[in-house]
Motif scaffolding. Structure first.
Motif, PDB file in Angstrom:
ATOM      1  N   LEU A 118      -8.412-104.631 -27.117  1.00 31.70           N
ATOM      2  CA  LEU A 118      -9.786-104.887 -27.548  1.00 31.70           C
ATOM      3  C   LEU A 118     -10.407-103.664 -28.212  1.00 31.70           C
ATOM      4  N   PRO A 119     -11.393-103.874 -29.080  1.00 32.19           N
ATOM      5  CA  PRO A 119     -12.207-102.732 -29.517  1.00 32.19           C
ATOM      6  C   PRO A 119     -12.888-102.102 -28.307  1.00 32.19           C
ATOM      7  N   ALA A 120     -12.944-100.778 -28.282  1.00 31.41           N
ATOM      8  CA  ALA A 120     -13.477-100.088 -27.112  1.00 31.41           C
ATOM      9  C   ALA A 120     -14.941-100.431 -26.843  1.00 31.41           C
ATOM     10  N   ASP A 121     -15.698-100.858 -27.852  1.00 33.43           N
ATOM     11  CA  ASP A 121     -17.113-101.164 -27.646  1.00 33.43           C
ATOM     12  C   ASP A 121     -17.378-102.652 -27.423  1.00 33.43           C
ATOM     13  N   HIS A 122     -16.332-103.458 -27.280  1.00 31.69           N
ATOM     14  CA  HIS A 122     -16.535-104.887 -27.018  1.00 31.69           C
ATOM     15  C   HIS A 122     -16.966-105.077 -25.560  1.00 31.69           C
ATOM     16  N   PRO A 123     -17.838-106.034 -25.260  1.00 31.46           N
ATOM     17  CA  PRO A 123     -18.287-106.241 -23.873  1.00 31.46           C
ATOM     18  C   PRO A 123     -17.134-106.462 -22.887  1.00 31.46           C
ATOM     19  N   LEU A 124     -16.071-107.163 -23.307  1.00 27.61           N
ATOM     20  CA  LEU A 124     -14.942-107.408 -22.407  1.00 27.61           C
ATOM     21  C   LEU A 124     -14.150-106.142 -22.097  1.00 27.61           C
TER      22      LEU A 124
END
Length: 313
Positions: A174-180
């Motif tokens: 995931l992108p590091a700034d995604h909520p998950l």
């Protein structure tokens, strides 16, 4: 059966049990019909009961003969295969095995097995090549590699599957700034909340590979958003880091593909990603089987070391 029964006598018995004709049996084994008859009578005297019922027109197995055939045939086939392998290996004093792999962790296993293989067969070398995701089985089908370590399942013409070597849990890259990315784990249902970056599906021939790595729906039927497409897997981490979406990977990918802007989160309810041996259905050469045995040994050793490391922690 008696310890005095020789392999040739077993072969004569089994061939007659198949042909049910003394003449054809003799022709197949390059002996005389009288030799076949003599051997069968000798076996029957040793056992003390007929193995065949003979008339002027027919030859049939007795119940005891059928039982003996069923018990001897599997063992005889194993002996023949073992002798064939030993003969082939004894004649193959030098050569080169070409092995394909799909991931860095498969490559590491392959290289460890290659070191052990060269120690046992000094005249042989092992050459490894990476298999592209967009042509996952072509090298094996074209005879360019003798063995391949790849993700299962595989259902392709001209290819047979060997043993599973190891099983990897899955993670979501995931992108590091995604909520998950802040979660300790995600579920397959969470895939409906993030676009999935995928390879250009028209370049992937295997439906099994598409379903495993690029699912289009969650287990409950929710649609998984489709993110950008890439022509190479190595573009996917770049796209994830740039915030364009996520991708399903083996959890071990975190050790090899970590980079700024990416987080790997375990998928709690996903089946494992299994890696195993693929072989050409037509046969792969004299020393492929010993190499596969070494792959299994190395994989088992790596699993044991991993368990010991976890216990020490």
């Amino acid at each position: 059966m008696g310890r005095a029964m020789e392999l040739r006598e077993i072969e004569i018995f089994l061939t007659l049990a198949e042909e049910l004709h003394f003449g054809r049996t003799a022709e197949r084994l390059h002996v005389t019909p009288s030799r076949v008859s003599h051997v069968i009578k000798k076996q029957e005297r040793r056992i003390g009961s007929p193995l065949f019922e003979r008339t002027s027109r027919t030859v049939r197995l007795t119940v005891l003969g059928e039982q003996l055939r069923d018990e001897l045939l599997p063992a005889h086939q194993r002996i023949r295969k073992a002798l064939e392998r030993a003969t082939a290996q004894g004649r193959a004093t030098e050569g080169e095995l070409h092995i394909g792999y799909t991931t860095p962790w498969c490559a590491e296993l392959l290289l460890r097995a290659g070191d052990a293989f060269r120690a046992q067969y000094p005249g042989w070398s092992v050459r490894a090549r990476e298999i592209p995701f967009t042509d996952p089985y072509g090298s094996l089908q074209r005879g360019e590699v003798h063995v391949q370590i790849a993700e299962f399942p595989v259902l392709e013409p001209g290819i047979v599957t060997g043993p599973v070597l190891f099983r990897e849990p899955k993670a979501l890259m995931l992108p590091a700034d995604h909520p998950l990315a802040r979660a300790s784990a995600v579920s397959l249902e969470d895939l409906a909340d993030v676009p999935m970056i995928r390879l250009e599906l028209d370049t992937i021939r295997s439906k099994a590979a598409v379903d495993t790595h690029f699912p289009q729906r969650t287990p409950m039927g929710r649609s998984i958003p489709r993110g950008p497409s890439c022509s190479s897997w190595y573009e996917i981490p770049v796209m994830v880091a740039a915030g364009f979406g996520a991708s399903i990977v083996a959890a071990r990918a975190a050790e090899y593909h970590a980079r700024p802007g990416i987080t790997f989160v375990p998928i709690s309810d996903a089946p494992t990603l299994d890696y195993g041996v693929l072989l050409p259905a037509a046969g792969a050469g004299p020393l492929v089987e010993p190499f596969v045995d070494l792959l299994r040994t190395q994989a088992a050793g790596a699993l044991l070391h991993a368990r010991e490391d976890r216990l020490r922690r």
